[in-house]
Every structure is written in structure tokens, then in C-alpha cells.
Write an enzyme that holds these catalytic residues in place. Structure first.
Site, PDB file in Angstrom:
ATOM      1  N   ALA A   2       1.042  -1.392   0.051  1.00 23.04           N
ATOM      2  CA  ALA A   2       0.308  -0.239   0.043  1.00 23.04           C
ATOM      3  C   ALA A   2       0.795   1.123  -0.168  1.00 23.04           C
ATOM      4  O   ALA A   2       1.386   1.815   1.146  1.00 23.04           O
ATOM      5  CB  ALA A   2      -0.877   0.214   0.547  1.00 23.04           C
ATOM      6  N   CYS A   3       1.310   1.822  -0.945  1.00 28.54           N
ATOM      7  CA  CYS A   3       1.584   2.442  -1.091  1.00 28.54           C
ATOM      8  C   CYS A   3       2.115   4.158  -1.817  1.00 28.54           C
ATOM      9  O   CYS A   3       0.283   4.015  -2.323  1.00 28.54           O
ATOM     10  CB  CYS A   3       3.857   2.389  -1.706  1.00 28.54           C
ATOM     11  SG  CYS A   3       4.412   0.451  -1.298  1.00 28.54           S
TER      12      CYS A   3
END
Length: 489
Positions: A2-3
Site C-alpha cells: 500500500a504505497c
């Protein structure tokens, strides 16, 4: 993962550099232990096997050296080299996990690993985030070449997840997005623009004619037009194809997890271009139609990119460190489970020997400071590369992790010391970089010279970071619940 990714073209930045940056964020409840290192050609595998998907790939015999931010223990989930710059001054960051929809995944299913069962042999899966940097970065001499190599790998082996991958060299920035199991598209960021990209399919305008012929600003799978037409994926009538509508997700979860991050980043870089706040705002944190990229109101610095990647929506009602009724309703950009942040800066105005710098920090960006490292070197300082699996001090990863965890519960008491640290270390680091660039033209052994500069920066970072750790530890200890003011001293 989850960037959050930020791209900036050379005419959008303060010194003419192309920049790609990414927060590498862990899944909830997991923390990958990371290090920053240099991978030499003799250390690059010639046959690669993925830990997650078990796919085996033969690699070329002429790799270049490159920097990477891999897992300290690759036996757990693989290498996950994540971000780096190679000896040809090409940068890559992989990946921005992105979302899709059932129409795409039904038309081109993901290639998932199937273990052996009932006498049937295992079926290897495709490639994924674990693999992409190692399979691509050591072999490319431009951002365009990176897109083409990665596209060919996707078409040959498939992928088990949807990802967005950024490339840049001294002239161009490209963003690659996978589409289902085997398809992909890529767009060249306009030189005078930036993009802030969360975990959703981002590109909103795509010229298929260019992608399938001249490839000036777009590239894609060779059968992309047929794939779109046969599966009725286009959702617009005429005009340029909109891949966000066709390939992306449109869920309620996007409005609390993804769109707020794009909103805050564009709000920061373009504060007066549109109205961002209030009942008559043109775009809100829940808007699905924000443009993929914009021209910023002023030139962008490394510090601007780090600020946005550290954001907890400060200056808005959504800041979790405030008592606003809306505090914490949206997923922050600078989240607690960030593994590292990397900002790759490639400046074409400088000679090839020292035009590339990678800025690195670990853990929650609210409490860290990015450390510049010239990438044309043969080794990395131990303070960045010597991370252990055991919790300890004396390396940047664990120092950053400990500071973040200790400071967050006492944010108001600690943040002043953190900001002083960021200002002090940031200034000294830039001074050392500026001095190095001024003298580099007269250097005979550029690798050794830049490695020495990197070590000096790491030494300063070590001293100042551990001083901050001491300060934050004292503050948090004094604020413990069982404290008592009266003493016998």
C-alpha cells in the site's frame, strides 16, 4: 504493498532533474525489515526464482551495478529490491499496488501460483512486486527501455497482481501500469508536470494510436486495442481512451484509502489553481476525476516531495493528530507502516559520473529525514546497509523505527525536536552534496570519491539520528502513565 508514488518531470523541478519517489508501505500488521545497498554485477543472479510464485527466469549475462532497498531476510518473502538507480543512471521504483475491476480480471485473469496437489505438479505463478526490480533495472539504459523490458516480461510470464511502476532517466519519466494478467500500458509524464499516485489505477487519458505506432508518449501491449474492443472495456464515447475508467476500480473504499492522497498532493503543489476546500470545492478527497498529472504552480524540490510523502493531512480537518471530528477518517500518506521512502533524482545538467542521487529514509516519514546517497558507487555505508533482523540501534532502519514508535504517542511534545533534526541533518547533507559536486570534475576515481562522500553523510546522519532517539526516548519516558512529580532528589 500500500504505497504512494510521486513523479516530477525535468521542467517541473527546481534544478532540472527528473524525479521518481515512493513510500514503500507494508501491509497492515506486517513490517518488512529493509536495508539500502549496492548490488554489483557479480552478485546479480543469472537464474532467478521467485519465492512467492515459484517462477524461474533466466537472466542476461551482462547486468549493471544498481542500488536497491531489499528485505534483509530474502528467505521470508523474497528479495523485494523495491527502488534503485543503475550504473546507466536509470531509476526504477516498483511497485505501487493498484486496483482493477472484475471486467478486466475476467478478461485477462491474474497468473497465480497453484501448489502441487493430488499428484499434479505445481503451476508457477507470474511475476510480481517481489521480482520486478531485479528482473529489470540491471539491464536497461533508459526509462523507455525499462518500460519495454518490463512489458515483455509481463506478456511472457504474466503477473499475479496489478502494479504501477515508475522509471526515469535524465530526460524522461514514464509510468507503467499492469492490466490484468498479461496486458499493460505506460505513459510518459509531460516534462513540466508532476503526478501523485495512490493505490488505484491512475492514468486518465491514453492515445492508443501513438502507443501502437510512434510511441512518442505512450506504450502498451501490442494487442491492447483488440483486448479493449473484444471485452467492451472502453466506457467513453469518442475522444482519447480513458484507462482509469476502463481498467480501474470505482469503489467506496477508494474514497477513504486512495483519492484523499491524490487530493492532498495536488492541493499542495497547486494550492490556488482550483478550489480544494469548502462546500463549493472543485475537487474533494472523494473525487474520482482528478487529473493524472498537473503543472505545479512553482518548481518542485526534493523537500516538497518528502513533505507530501510525510503527510498526515496537516492543515486540514482530517489530520489524525488533531481533535477535529473528521480526524483520521482518511488513510494518511505518511502512515505508521512505511518500510522506507526513496526519492530518485537524476540531473542531466551534471556529468554522467555523478548525476544520480537516491534519497533514503526508513519507517514513518513524519519522524525521519531523507539521507542523500550518490549511486555511482561500489558499496553503501554500513549505517544504511547493515540492518539486522534483531531490533537494535546503530543502523538507520531501526533508529528510524524506534524514533517513530516512541514519538508518535507524544507527537505534540516530540515534533519540535523532530523538525529541528530534519532541518539540521537536511542542511548538512545538502552542504556535503554541493561540495562534492563542486569538486567532482577533478576526481580520478569517481567511485571511491562518491563512496567517501556517502560515508561522511551517513556518519553525520548516524550521530544526529541517535541524538534524536535519545531525546525522544527521554520525552516519552517522562510522559509515561506511572510518572510522579515528587522525588527524593
Amino acid at each position: 504493498m500500500a504505497c504512494t508514488t510521486i513523479l516530477a518531470g525535468k521542467k517541473a523541478t527546481f534544478d532540472g532533474s527528473c524525479m521518481i519517489a515512493r513510500n514503500d508501505d507494508n501491509a497492515n500488521g506486517k513490517f518488512a525489515v529493509k536495508k539500502y545497498c549496492v548490488v554489483l554485477p557479480e552478485d546479480q543472479p543469472r537464474t532467478y526464482t521467485s519465492v512467492i510464485s515459484h517462477v524461474t527466469i533466466d537472466l542476461p549475462d551482462n547486468p549493471m551495478a544498481y542500488t536497491a532497498v531489499p528485505n534483509v531476510n530474502p528467505k521470508l518473502q523474497g528479495i523485494w529490491a523495491a527502488s534503485g538507480i543503475n550504473a546507466a543512471n536509470v531509476a526504477m521504483t516498483a511497485t505501487e499496488t493498484i486496483t482493477s475491476n472484475v471486467r478486466v480480471l475476467g478478461a485477462d485473469p491474474l497468473v497465480e501460483y497453484v501448489p502441487a496437489k493430488d499428484g499434479k505438479p505445481e503451476q508457477p505463478g507470474g511475476i510480481g512486486e517481489e521480482d520486478l526490480l531485479v528482473l529489470t533495472l540491471p539491464y536497461i539504459h533508459s526509462a523507455r527501455e525499462g518500460v519495454r523490458r518490463l512489458g515483455a516480461l509481463h506478456e511472457q510470464f504474466g503477473t499475479y497482481e496489478m502494479n504501477g511502476i515508475a522509471f526515469c532517466d535524465a530526460d524522461e519519466v514514464w509510468f507503467f501500469e499492469s492490466v490484468g494478467g498479461h496486458h499493460w500500458i505506460a505513459s510518459r509524464l509531460p516534462d513540466n508536470c508532476y503526478a501523485v499516485l495512490p493505490n488505484s489505477f491512475s492514468e486518465d487519458s491514453f492515445d492508443l494510436n501513438d502507443a501502437l505506432t510512434r510511441q512518442e508518449n505512450f506504450m502498451c501491449s501490442s494487442d491492447m486495442r483488440t483486448f479493449i474492443e473484444e471485452n467492451h472495456l472502453a466506457l467513453t464515447d469518442g475522444g482519447l481512451f480513458n484507462p482509469r475508467l476502463a481498467f480501474g476500480s470505482h469503489t467506496d473504499a477508494d474514497h477513504v484509502y486512495n483519492t484523499p492522497r491524490m487530493w492532498y498532493g495536488q492541493r499542495y503543489f497547486n494550492p490556488t489553481t482550483v478550489k480544494w476546500d469548502g462546500p463549493d470545492a472543485q475537487f474533494t478527497p472523494r473525487s474520482d476525476d482528478m487529473p493524472w498529472c498537473r503543472k505545479p504552480e512553482r518548481l518542485i524540490t526534493v523537500d516538497d516531495i518528502k513533505y507530501v510523502l510525510s503527510s498526515n493531512y496537516q492543515g486540514t480537518p482530517y489530520d489524525p493528530y488533531t481533535k477535529s471530528p473528521q480526524a483520521g477518517i482518511y488513510r494518511p500518506i505518511g502512515i505508521n507502516r512505511t518500510a522506507f521512502v526513496s526519492i530518485a533524482q537524476v540531473n542531466g545538467a551534471l556529468p554522467e559520473g555523478y548525476r544520480a542521487i537516491e534519497w533514503i529514509a526508513f519507517a514513518s516519514n513524519v519522524y525521519n529525514c531523507v539521507i542523500p546517497q550518490f549511486t555511482n558507487v561500489l558499496t553503501a555505508p554500513k549505517y544504511l546497509s547493515g540492518t539486522t533482523m534483531d531490533v537494535t540501534t546503530g543502523n538507520l532502519y531501526w533508529d528510524n523505527r524506534l524514533i517513530s514508535a516512541l514519538a508518535d504517542p507524544y507527537h505534540a511534545d516530540c515534533i519540535v525536536d523532530v523538525e529541528r533534526y530534519q532541518q539540521s541533518l537536511g542542511a548538512v547533507s545538502r552542504q556535503l552534496v554541493n561540495e562534492a559536486i563542486a569538486k567532482a570534475a577533478d576526481v580520478i576515481d569517481i567511485h571511491a570519491y562518491l563512496a567517501d562522500v556517502n560515508q561522511k553523510i551517513a556518519d553525520v546522519a548516524s550521530v544526529q539520528t541517535q541524538q534524536l532517539l535519545d531525546t525522544v526516548l527521554r520525552t516519552s519516558t517522562m510522559e509515561m502513565t506511572n510518572s510522579y512529580q515528587c522525588s527524593d532528589q
